[in-house]
Scaffold this motif. Structure first.
Motif, PDB file in Angstrom:
ATOM      1  N   ALA A 179      -2.017  -1.547  -3.770  1.00  0.00           N
ATOM      2  CA  ALA A 179      -3.179  -0.739  -3.396  1.00  0.00           C
ATOM      3  C   ALA A 179      -2.784   0.697  -3.094  1.00  0.00           C
ATOM      4  O   ALA A 179      -1.626   0.988  -2.777  1.00  0.00           O
ATOM      5  CB  ALA A 179      -3.855  -1.334  -2.172  1.00  0.00           C
ATOM      6  N   ASN A 199       0.838  -1.194   0.000  1.00  0.00           N
ATOM      7  CA  ASN A 199       0.000   0.000   0.000  1.00  0.00           C
ATOM      8  C   ASN A 199       0.876   1.248   0.000  1.00  0.00           C
ATOM      9  O   ASN A 199       1.884   1.306   0.705  1.00  0.00           O
ATOM     10  CB  ASN A 199      -0.888  -0.024   1.245  1.00  0.00           C
ATOM     11  N   LEU A 238      -5.552  -1.683  -6.338  1.00  0.00           N
ATOM     12  CA  LEU A 238      -6.792  -1.366  -5.612  1.00  0.00           C
ATOM     13  C   LEU A 238      -6.846   0.107  -5.252  1.00  0.00           C
ATOM     14  O   LEU A 238      -5.868   0.668  -4.772  1.00  0.00           O
ATOM     15  CB  LEU A 238      -6.863  -2.163  -4.304  1.00  0.00           C
TER      16      LEU A 238
END
Length: 112
Positions: A83, A32, A60
């Motif tokens: 993500a 992330n 994502l």
């Protein structure tokens, strides 16, 4: 051309294909970061450190928690899901429930 990088990143080299097909263990990882703040660098670090490979899916973004649950539930051992997600207590609980390791990276804003 980034074809060579993509072949390695998505796990299509002989060594990584063996790992994908024969070895059914390894961490499930959510990589992330803030958009344009080092997502590809983070992914590269992860797949160079361990025979991990990126899941064949788009990065994502912010989605409803139920859709996020279904997308993350598909991450297999040894896979990385990229993500750009903000912190959320529901996300923290979901990652714990699904036993997914969360690696977050942020760069100095002056470098972006």
């Amino acid at each position: 051309m980034n074809l060579r990088r993509d072949i390695i990143q998505y796990g299509f080299t002989p060594r990584r294909l063996y790992f994908r097909l024969m070895v059914k263990h390894g961490p499930r990882v959510l990589a992330n970061s803030v958009p344009k703040a080092g997502t590809n660098l983070l992914l590269r670090v992860l797949y160079l450190m361990h025979p991990l490979h990126r899941r064949l899916s788009r990065t994502l973004g912010t989605v409803a928690i139920e859709e996020l649950r279904s997308r993350l539930a598909c991450v297999a051992p040894g896979q990385i899901m990229a993500a750009h997600l903000p912190f959320d207590l529901q996300l923290r609980d979901l990652l714990g429930e699904l036993d997914i390791r969360h690696v977050f990276m942020i760069r100095d804003p002056r470098d972006m």
